[in-house]
Write an enzyme that holds these catalytic residues in place. Structure first.
Site, short mmCIF file in Angstrom:
data_model
loop_
_atom_site.label_atom_id
_atom_site.label_comp_id
_atom_site.label_asym_id
_atom_site.label_seq_id
_atom_site.Cartn_x
_atom_site.Cartn_y
_atom_site.Cartn_z
N HIS A 76 -18.36 -25.00 26.94
CA HIS A 76 -18.71 -23.58 26.99
C HIS A 76 -17.41 -22.81 26.82
O HIS A 76 -16.52 -22.88 27.66
CB HIS A 76 -19.37 -23.23 28.32
CG HIS A 76 -19.78 -21.80 28.43
ND1 HIS A 76 -21.10 -21.42 28.46
CD2 HIS A 76 -19.06 -20.65 28.51
CE1 HIS A 76 -21.17 -20.09 28.55
NE2 HIS A 76 -19.93 -19.61 28.59
N HIS A 96 -22.96 -23.31 21.59
CA HIS A 96 -23.47 -22.01 21.16
C HIS A 96 -22.39 -21.07 20.61
O HIS A 96 -22.09 -20.01 21.18
CB HIS A 96 -24.24 -21.31 22.29
CG HIS A 96 -23.67 -21.46 23.67
ND1 HIS A 96 -22.34 -21.28 23.97
CD2 HIS A 96 -24.27 -21.77 24.84
CE1 HIS A 96 -22.14 -21.47 25.26
NE2 HIS A 96 -23.29 -21.78 25.80
N HIS A 138 -35.97 -18.00 33.12
CA HIS A 138 -35.68 -17.48 34.45
C HIS A 138 -36.97 -16.96 35.08
O HIS A 138 -37.93 -16.60 34.39
CB HIS A 138 -34.67 -16.34 34.39
CG HIS A 138 -33.31 -16.75 33.95
ND1 HIS A 138 -32.43 -17.43 34.76
CD2 HIS A 138 -32.67 -16.59 32.75
CE1 HIS A 138 -31.31 -17.66 34.10
NE2 HIS A 138 -31.43 -17.17 32.87
N HIS A 184 -31.96 -25.83 29.03
CA HIS A 184 -31.83 -25.76 30.49
C HIS A 184 -33.24 -25.91 31.07
O HIS A 184 -34.02 -24.95 31.08
CB HIS A 184 -31.20 -24.44 30.92
CG HIS A 184 -29.81 -24.26 30.39
ND1 HIS A 184 -28.69 -24.66 31.09
CD2 HIS A 184 -29.35 -23.73 29.22
CE1 HIS A 184 -27.60 -24.39 30.38
NE2 HIS A 184 -27.98 -23.83 29.24
N ASN A 220 -26.17 -28.07 34.71
CA ASN A 220 -25.89 -27.02 35.70
C ASN A 220 -27.14 -26.70 36.52
O ASN A 220 -27.69 -25.61 36.49
CB ASN A 220 -25.33 -25.76 35.04
CG ASN A 220 -26.22 -25.22 33.93
OD1 ASN A 220 -26.98 -25.95 33.31
ND2 ASN A 220 -26.11 -23.93 33.67
N ASP A 263 -30.52 -23.18 23.29
CA ASP A 263 -30.00 -22.73 24.59
C ASP A 263 -31.16 -22.18 25.43
O ASP A 263 -31.04 -21.16 26.12
CB ASP A 263 -28.91 -21.68 24.43
CG ASP A 263 -28.10 -21.48 25.72
OD1 ASP A 263 -28.27 -22.28 26.66
OD2 ASP A 263 -27.32 -20.50 25.78
N ASP A 277 -21.33 -26.79 30.98
CA ASP A 277 -21.92 -25.60 30.38
C ASP A 277 -22.24 -24.56 31.45
O ASP A 277 -22.75 -24.87 32.52
CB ASP A 277 -23.19 -25.95 29.61
CG ASP A 277 -23.74 -24.74 28.88
OD1 ASP A 277 -22.97 -24.10 28.15
OD2 ASP A 277 -24.93 -24.43 29.04
N ARG A 296 -33.85 -26.81 34.20
CA ARG A 296 -33.79 -26.34 35.60
C ARG A 296 -34.12 -27.39 36.65
O ARG A 296 -34.17 -27.07 37.84
CB ARG A 296 -34.73 -25.13 35.79
CG ARG A 296 -34.55 -24.01 34.80
CD ARG A 296 -33.16 -23.46 34.79
NE ARG A 296 -33.04 -22.25 33.97
CZ ARG A 296 -31.87 -21.73 33.61
NH1 ARG A 296 -30.74 -22.31 33.98
NH2 ARG A 296 -31.83 -20.64 32.88
#
Length: 430
Positions: free
Chosen positions: A180, A233, A310, A63, A95, A306, A153, A65
């Site tokens: 997912h 995952h 954040h 991810h 996402n 994965d 996902d 972002r």
């Protein structure tokens, strides 16, 4: 002509079934020759003796972002984290904000990756518009634009009919849907694995049956459609068995596992430290045994990180309110070598296969091998290098990791992308 000669390393190339001490000659961005006592006038020489030379690592589940959440991560920082961890190709999930659900966005992100990244970035498109599970996204157009696979996902597609339509649509394109797998009606606002530990901590749990039911449904739909289902995952032992049985029936079912689902259990959960909050959650020791068994018998096709960084203000919250995920690109190899290879649970050759040729084979990438003429994406590993994880030294913008402060044995010391050194001794050099 640019040339790089890697001398005297133990070359492990699962695609070619090669495992021997020899040299690798790289010229003009491709593998020119692999053999003993090679030489090349004017070539830069890297002494790989005592080290492992492998195809560049591939991570098909990250991810990054971008677009919309660049404060957490972007292609520049994420690709540098990948290079630091020995990865030469990574795939980013859709996402984002906005969701990657149309061809124009796929095209723009591919161009952005070419401009900003120090490694290869593949784009995964959404299955449904805005990942809402109601209407198919521009699947065919995104394939033409360069999307390597499709996934909602972070969301379980609730409509079997919509997912079956997506499978049917993608069969002619030979593209996988990465699912997912957690039935939301069974997990609701659960924050960790449902079991003894969650009861002791008073934290609402997410039961493994939520994953098992989802995997069973999606595998059966793929079987019906003749489509390729890829279980994201995987974390439940029963889910591994469901994939194993599907493969035995001839279903085009593949799956992946993360380092944390191979090494950490729900006993690691501390409500004061949200770094262990992941989705799906950390399971039990019995589930970990099933994950390792799935690697050993070929049920699990690849290892992914994965990678989910954040912002500090998001992650530094009460456990139940913190977002799931942590950055994994820079710790994956060290954790896997320390906890799986050096302990004898799996072989080094198997680990390399699941991080290189395995994902390349499943997703049909022009990568994952050191065969002559192949793109010169190479990773050099020092399997005995002892180091301590320090999140403040990460290239990723994420600063939370359950492995922070842990001493690991084994690290990537050289990353080569298209014949150019991008990381050397832990430092990005481009």
């Amino acid at each position: 002509m640019s040339a790089l000669l890697l001398k005297g390393g133990r070359v492990i190339d699962p695609a070619a079934k090669r495992n021997e001490i020899c040299d690798v000659l790289i010229e003009d961005g491709v593998i020119r020759q692999v053999g003993k006592d090679l030489s090349a006038d004017g070539a830069e020489v890297y002494d790989a003796s005592g080290k492992i030379v492998t195809p560049g690592f591939i991570d098909m589940h990250t991810h990054l972002r971008e677009p919309g959440q660049e404060a957490k991560e972007d292609f520049a920082s994420g690709s540098r984290a990948g290079a630091a961890g020995g990865y030469t190709t990574i795939a980013t999930m859709p996402n984002t904000r906005p969701v990657v659900d149309d061809a124009a966005l796929v095209t723009s992100l591919i161009k952005r990756a070419e401009d900003a990244s120090v490694i290869h970035i593949c784009i995964i498109g959404a299955v449904t518009k805005n990942q809402e599970g109601k209407e198919l996204a521009e699947l065919g157009d995104m394939v033409e634009a360069g999307a390597v696979a499709f996934s909602d996902d972070g969301h379980f597609d609730p409509s079997a009919k919509v997912l079956l339509s997506a499978y049917d649509y993608l069969v002619p394109f030979d593209k996988a849907i990465i699912n997912h797998e957690e039935d939301p009606s069974l997990v609701e606002d659960g924050a960790m694995n449902e079991g003894h530990r969650s009861a002791m901590l008073g934290i609402k749990g997410r039961p493994t049956v939520a994953e098992d039911i989802a995997v069973a449904r999606d595998v059966m739909l793929a079987e019906y459609a003749g489509a390729h289902v890829h279980v994201a995952h995987i974390s439940s032992g029963r889910a591994v068995q469901l994939v194993r049985e599907a493969k035995a029936r001839g279903v085009r079912a593949t799956t992946e596992v993360t380092p944390h689902h191979l090494t950490l259990t729900d006993e690691c959960v501390d409500p004061r430290d949200s770094s262990t909050k992941v989705n799906p959650p950390l399971r039990t020791a019995k589930d970990i045994e099933a994950m390792v068994a799935g690697l050993l018998d070929g049920t699990i096709d690849m290892i992914v990180t994965d990678h989910s960084p954040h912002a500090p203000e998001e992650k530094d919250r009460e456990y139940i309110y913190a977002p799931s995920g942590f950055p994994g690109l820079e710790t994956a190899l060290g954790v896997l070598l320390t906890d799986l290879v050096h302990t004898g649970k799996i072989s080094l050759e198997m680990l390399i296969e699941r991080m290189t040729y395995g994902p390349a084979r499943v997703f049909k990438l022009n990568a994952g091998t050191l065969g002559e003429g192949a793109p010169a994406d190479v990773t050099v590993i020092d399997p005995d290098f002892v180091w301590t994880v320090d999140v403040n030294q990460f290239y990723t913008r994420g600063r939370h990791s359950p492995f922070n402060g842990r001493q690991l044995k084994g690290k990537a010391v050289l990353t080569v992308v298209d014949g150019k050194i991008v990381m050397k001794d832990g430092v990005i050099v481009v």
